[in-house]
Design an enzyme around this catalytic site. Structure first.
Site, PDB file in Angstrom:
ATOM      1  N   GLU A 103       0.833  -1.217   0.000  1.00  0.00           N
ATOM      2  CA  GLU A 103       0.000   0.000   0.000  1.00  0.00           C
ATOM      3  C   GLU A 103       0.870   1.271   0.000  1.00  0.00           C
ATOM      4  OE1 GLU A 103      -1.632   1.788   3.518  1.00  0.00           O
ATOM      5  OE2 GLU A 103      -1.370  -0.059   4.651  1.00  0.00           O
ATOM      6  N   LYS A 132      -5.505  10.754   0.871  1.00  0.00           N
ATOM      7  CA  LYS A 132      -5.619   9.383   1.387  1.00  0.00           C
ATOM      8  C   LYS A 132      -6.851   8.788   0.733  1.00  0.00           C
ATOM      9  CE  LYS A 132      -6.941   7.175   5.730  1.00  0.00           C
ATOM     10  NZ  LYS A 132      -7.459   7.512   7.073  1.00  0.00           N
ATOM     11  N   VAL A 189      -5.439   0.228   2.877  1.00  0.00           N
ATOM     12  CA  VAL A 189      -5.642  -1.217   2.746  1.00  0.00           C
ATOM     13  C   VAL A 189      -6.820  -1.473   1.797  1.00  0.00           C
ATOM     14  CG1 VAL A 189      -6.374  -3.290   4.004  1.00  0.00           C
ATOM     15  CG2 VAL A 189      -4.593  -1.789   4.964  1.00  0.00           C
ATOM     16  N   ASP A 199     -17.335   5.212  13.824  1.00  0.00           N
ATOM     17  CA  ASP A 199     -16.082   5.238  13.060  1.00  0.00           C
ATOM     18  C   ASP A 199     -15.511   3.825  12.941  1.00  0.00           C
ATOM     19  OD1 ASP A 199     -13.722   5.733  11.815  1.00  0.00           O
ATOM     20  OD2 ASP A 199     -13.034   7.274  13.213  1.00  0.00           O
ATOM     21  N   SER A 203     -13.413   1.470  10.098  1.00  0.00           N
ATOM     22  CA  SER A 203     -12.643   1.591   8.855  1.00  0.00           C
ATOM     23  C   SER A 203     -13.281   0.823   7.710  1.00  0.00           C
ATOM     24  CB  SER A 203     -11.229   1.052   9.079  1.00  0.00           C
ATOM     25  OG  SER A 203     -10.518   1.088   7.859  1.00  0.00           O
ATOM     26  N   ALA A 204     -13.223   1.427   6.537  1.00  0.00           N
ATOM     27  CA  ALA A 204     -13.670   0.747   5.309  1.00  0.00           C
ATOM     28  C   ALA A 204     -12.841  -0.507   5.030  1.00  0.00           C
ATOM     29  CB  ALA A 204     -13.584   1.712   4.125  1.00  0.00           C
ATOM     30  N   LYS A 250      -3.353  -1.663  15.708  1.00  0.00           N
ATOM     31  CA  LYS A 250      -2.875  -0.897  16.872  1.00  0.00           C
ATOM     32  C   LYS A 250      -4.005  -0.725  17.867  1.00  0.00           C
ATOM     33  CE  LYS A 250       0.682   1.858  14.693  1.00  0.00           C
ATOM     34  NZ  LYS A 250       0.470   2.113  13.260  1.00  0.00           N
TER      35      LYS A 250
END
Ligand code: PSU
Ligand code: MN
Length: 307
Positions: free
Chosen positions: A27, A89, A109, A141, A143-144, A162
């Site tokens: 990536e 991004k 990702v 929230d 992540s996709a 993390k």
């Protein structure tokens, strides 16, 4: 490979895929937003070398001038690294806009998986994935990256996630979405800087051969999604949990106080954790990416052998 008018394979990636040779996707958000210059460029180039030394061809993925690139040149990697956070991004929702407008984007990702799959690349190595953020029960929230793992058949090899994230909720979400979470040589989900999180993975796998076999079987069964391989950071580079957790706690508090939200959240937290822990976390971050690149190259080689 799908016939996608906006996709460019580098000559090396194109000939490797054509000959059935192993290729590993990488990536570019980790370059632009994940590490400072010049360590980001040095790391990206070193990761490519490690993949070659382990028998595969690297394909660093990015969007440059609106073209979806599977395989960047050294110059392109240098450009992404120098531009840093000036580059968009790029997540799934950004791809069509960037391509239509001829813009640049650093792939997360999510978009690295999308472009890898378009190109016909099955294995992707990175550092950490996005997940369910702490407090997601009110912020929503998430992540996709998790949705992409549910729908795109690429094996993502990472060092876990993390603990800026809620790791327990991240695993719950992956379970709901039917994404297998495998531990490489471990029963426990690694937490990026540390080898342990206290949460169990679904299965422990000990060889690249078996990783390749499970992935191949998933494709033979016609299952839609990808697979998450979590590979613990090597012991000698892992960090003290107390040190890293204190930095994460402070970074989270600052993000809340400053009202950081949306796509800025993860880059903000990553940058603050790095600053608060000095260079230590960056050194660990670099080493775990190298470790994932080695495993990805070997796994891609096993997949290619069995064709
Ligand atoms: N986590 C890391 N390092 C990273 C990222 C996440 O430890 O570089 C990057 C990856 O590109 C990942 C993205 O796909 O952040 C997730 O962003 P978000 O949480 O906004 O979905
Ligand atoms: Mn988010």
């Amino acid at each position: 490979m799908q016939n996608v008018p906006h996709l460019d394979l580098s000559p090396e990636v194109s000939s490797a895929l054509g000959a059935g040779q192993p290729v590993v996707a990488l990536e570019s958000t980790i370059i632009s937003h994940g590490m400072p210059y010049p360590q980001n460029v040095q790391t990206a180039l070193a990761v490519e070398d490690i993949i070659r030394q382990n028998g595969a061809v690297p394909a660093t993925v990015a969007v440059i001038g609106g073209r979806l690139k599977a395989g960047c040149t050294r110059r392109e990697i240098e450009y992404l690294g120098r531009q840093g956070t000036n580059i968009t991004k790029a997540s799934r929702r950004d791809l069509a806009m960037l391509a239509a407008r001829g813009m640049d984007g650093a792939t997360t990702v999510t978009t690295t998986m999308i472009i890898a799959h378009m190109a016909g690349i099955q294995v992707f190595a990175t550092g950490g994935i996005g997940g369910v953020h702490r407090g997601a029960e009110t912020t929503m929230d998430i992540s996709a990256d998790l949705e992409e793992l549910a729908q795109t058949p690429v094996m993502v090899i990472c060092a876990g996630a993390k603990s800026i994230l809620d790791l327990g909720l991240t695993l719950e979400y992956l379970e709901t979405k039917g994404v297998p979470v495998l531990g490489y040589g471990t029963d426990e989900l690694p937490a990026f800087y540390t080898r342990r999180s206290g949460f169990k993975v679904d299965y422990r796998v000990d060889t690249p051969q078996e990783l390749a076999a499970v992935f191949r079987t998933s494709r033979e069964l016609g299952l839609a999604g990808g697979m998450l391989v979590t590979n613990p950071i090597p012991e000698e580079y892992s960090m003290e949990p107390d040190v890293i957790n204190a930095a994460i706690g402070q970074a989270l508090a600052e993000a809340k106080a400053q009202g950081i939200h949306g796509k800025e959240t993860t880059p903000f937290l990553l940058a603050r954790v790095k600053d608060l822990t000095g260079g230590d976390s960056l050194a660990s971050n670099i080493q775990l990416v190298f470790n994932n690149a080695r495993l990805a190259a070997r796994t891609a080689a096993c997949l290619a052998d069995a064709r």
